[in-house]
Scaffold this motif. Structure first.
Motif, PDB file in Angstrom:
ATOM      1  N   LEU A   7       0.903  -1.301   0.056  1.00 41.83           N
ATOM      2  CA  LEU A   7       0.074   0.129  -0.028  1.00 41.83           C
ATOM      3  C   LEU A   7       1.009   1.254   0.086  1.00 41.83           C
ATOM      4  N   VAL A   8       2.038   1.236   0.812  1.00 41.21           N
ATOM      5  CA  VAL A   8       2.742   2.380   0.868  1.00 41.21           C
ATOM      6  C   VAL A   8       3.406   2.700  -0.419  1.00 41.21           C
ATOM      7  N   GLY A  63       1.006   3.743  -3.130  1.00 38.34           N
ATOM      8  CA  GLY A  63       0.240   5.159  -2.531  1.00 38.34           C
ATOM      9  C   GLY A  63       1.369   6.141  -3.205  1.00 38.34           C
ATOM     10  N   ILE A 111       1.254   6.407  -6.943  1.00 37.99           N
ATOM     11  CA  ILE A 111      -0.067   7.116  -7.269  1.00 37.99           C
ATOM     12  C   ILE A 111      -0.069   8.608  -6.876  1.00 37.99           C
ATOM     13  N   ALA A 112       0.583   8.974  -5.833  1.00 35.80           N
ATOM     14  CA  ALA A 112       0.746  10.295  -5.452  1.00 35.80           C
ATOM     15  C   ALA A 112       1.747  11.079  -6.533  1.00 35.80           C
ATOM     16  N   GLY A 135      -7.813   9.897  -7.901  1.00 36.25           N
ATOM     17  CA  GLY A 135      -6.859   9.388  -6.869  1.00 36.25           C
ATOM     18  C   GLY A 135      -7.473   8.577  -5.970  1.00 36.25           C
ATOM     19  N   ILE A 192      -6.854   4.589  -5.234  1.00 39.92           N
ATOM     20  CA  ILE A 192      -6.422   4.056  -3.814  1.00 39.92           C
ATOM     21  C   ILE A 192      -7.691   2.872  -3.573  1.00 39.92           C
ATOM     22  N   MET A 208      -6.611  -0.077  -5.439  1.00 39.18           N
ATOM     23  CA  MET A 208      -5.191  -0.457  -4.768  1.00 39.18           C
ATOM     24  C   MET A 208      -5.849  -1.329  -3.756  1.00 39.18           C
ATOM     25  N   LEU A 209      -6.471  -0.856  -2.696  1.00 36.97           N
ATOM     26  CA  LEU A 209      -6.892  -1.667  -1.524  1.00 36.97           C
ATOM     27  C   LEU A 209      -7.591  -2.966  -1.853  1.00 36.97           C
TER      28      LEU A 209
END
Length: 463
Positions: free
Chosen positions: A13-14, A17, A20-21, A194, A198, A201-202
């Motif tokens: 996730l990190v 994330g 994506i950011a 975004g 997310i 992604m989860l």
């Protein structure tokens, strides 16, 4: 070391994330740059068209002064004070838009002057004439009337034999306003994008790691005795791990089966000479009561272990489950009656839901040996308490008797070793208890009790 033990979900996730950011930030910068160029280009085209129109309507009077034929103040150059201005400067005179009113602005300096029109090429149908607008305007920024921030397009041309500067301006807000509106819409769109990424992604991490969780539950079922092997149908990435686990389980099962057969064969081998010894003692007329009791005890132990080996071989992978509180209550009741003359106070703290993964006969034997010692050596008080620690059950039995020294504790668990020869028994109780506890992958610990006597702690797998 901390990175190696971090959660896989957290690491995925990190990492996702952060990617994506970074992607959204870069996309925002690029889109903002493109939008700025587009809006700026639209404004520049309007100003360039005004400059071209002004150049096409220029005329020179008899006095040598410049004039404009027709109306050059069409929208938006007809709005006073709005920043849409134009200005034509020549050595003879200066022409301004009506939108300036009584104001004026200083035309920003631009590098260089335009080259004269190129000479006509042979075959050109319409060669450029003096007065034709052939120069591309140059951009500039500055401050106009009333301290307005203006964006200029400036063309330096040569017409009618004189240098002429034509400048047209637009308010800087003509670029910033549409760009701000577009960026606000873009920010909302990118924020929704975004958020969607997310959520996706989860879901992806959750779905991607679901087989790992299924494999963990399967291994827990194997450990609990609910199944023999891990399911063979696994994703391609987990298939080698599942195969290795099954191979290890098969190898352990084969080793355990060999050990059980060895114990059964040993017990069978002892039964025949033990039976012969019993017959010989019965035929002997001498006083052999003690020897007979030993023979009975040995026969009972051998039958017990034969039964366990047989049930383990035929019972499959499902392990036994015995509630602890009823067994403790029954044993305490029996031993309290046997030792009624001592008026022993027994304090029990065994939750009703705690169960051990052992056969009831083994539980009775282990607890019976420990409790019998506690009732024998205590003065007036015994305490029992059980609790869960991870996947194990910890049962502690304490008394207020004389207790044991460190050296006596080491000798107490040795088979046949009796610390007090005057006390009844054969010295096998603690050693048998220790062997049974270790057979179930547990532990037996002797220590000083807070009551002053002995503390015996048994740790067994939870049922």
């Amino acid at each position: 070391m901390a990175g190696a033990t971090a959660s896989l979900s957290r690491r995925l996730l990190v990492a996702a994330g952060a990617f994506i950011a970074a992607a959204l930030i870069i996309a925002t910068i690029l889109i903002a740059f493109v939008l700025h160029r587009f809006v700026q280009g639209q404004v520049d085209q309007r100003l360039d068209a005004q400059i071209a129109f002004l150049a096409s309507t220029l005329q020179v009077g008899k006095d040598g002064r410049l004039m404009i034929a027709g109306n050059a103040d069409g929208p938006p150059f007809d709005r006073p004070g709005r920043g849409w201005y134009w200005k034509i400067s020549s050595p003879a005179n200066v022409l301004r838009s009506r939108s300036l009113g009584g104001d004026d602005f200083q035309t920003p300096d631009v590098d260089g002057r335009p080259a004269p029109p190129p000479p006509p090429r042979p075959g050109d149908a319409n060669p450029p004439q003096d007065g034709a607008f052939t120069v591309r305007p140059v951009p500039a920024d500055g401050i106009g009337p009333r301290d307005q921030m203006l964006h200029y397009r400036i063309a330096n041309v040569t017409q009618f034999g004189m240098p002429i500067t034509i400048a047209a301006s637009a308010p800087r807000d003509a670029v910033r306003g549409p760009l701000g509106e577009a960026m606000r819409t873009l920010a909302v769109s990118l924020a929704l994008l975004g958020l969607s990424l997310i959520i996706a992604m989860l879901l992806q991490v959750r779905l991607g790691l679901r087989p790992v969780e299924s494999l963990r539950r399967a291994i827990a079922d194997v450990r609990a005795g609910a199944r023999n092997r891990v399911p063979e149908a696994q994703p391609r990435e987990l298939q080698p791990l599942a195969d290795e686990l099954n191979a290890l389980l098969d190898e352990n099962s084969a080793n355990l089966e060999r050990a059980r057969r060895h114990v059964a064969n040993l017990a069978h081998g002892l039964k025949t000479p033990l039976a012969t010894l019993a017959v010989s003692l019965r035929s002997d007329g001498s006083n052999s009561a003690d020897l007979q009791s030993l023979v009975v005890l040995m026969d009972r132990r051998i039958r017990h272990h034969l039964g366990r080996a047989r049930s383990a071989a035929l019972g499959g992978p499902v392990r036994a489950r015995t509630l602890l509180a009823p067994r403790v209550a029954d044993l305490v009741l029996v031993l309290s009656r046997v030792n009624a003359d001592k008026a022993i106070e027994v304090s029990q703290s065994v939750p009703a839901e705690i169960a051990v993964g052992c056969e009831q006969q083994d539980v009775d034997e282990m607890l019976g040996n420990i409790l019998e010692n506690a009732f024998t050596w205590c003065r007036s008080k015994i305490e029992l308490h059980a609790s869960m620690e991870a996947r194990n059950v910890v049962l502690a039995i304490e008394d207020d008797g004389p207790g044991l020294s460190a050296g006596q504790i080491a000798d107490a668990v040795q088979a046949g070793h009796r610390l007090d020869e005057s006390a009844p028994g054969f010295g096998f109780g603690l050693s048998i208890t220790r062997e049974l506890v270790e057979l179930y992958a547990g532990s037996l610990t002797l220590d000083r009790s807070a009551l002053g006597g002995l503390r015996v702690e048994i740790q067994l797998p939870a049922g």
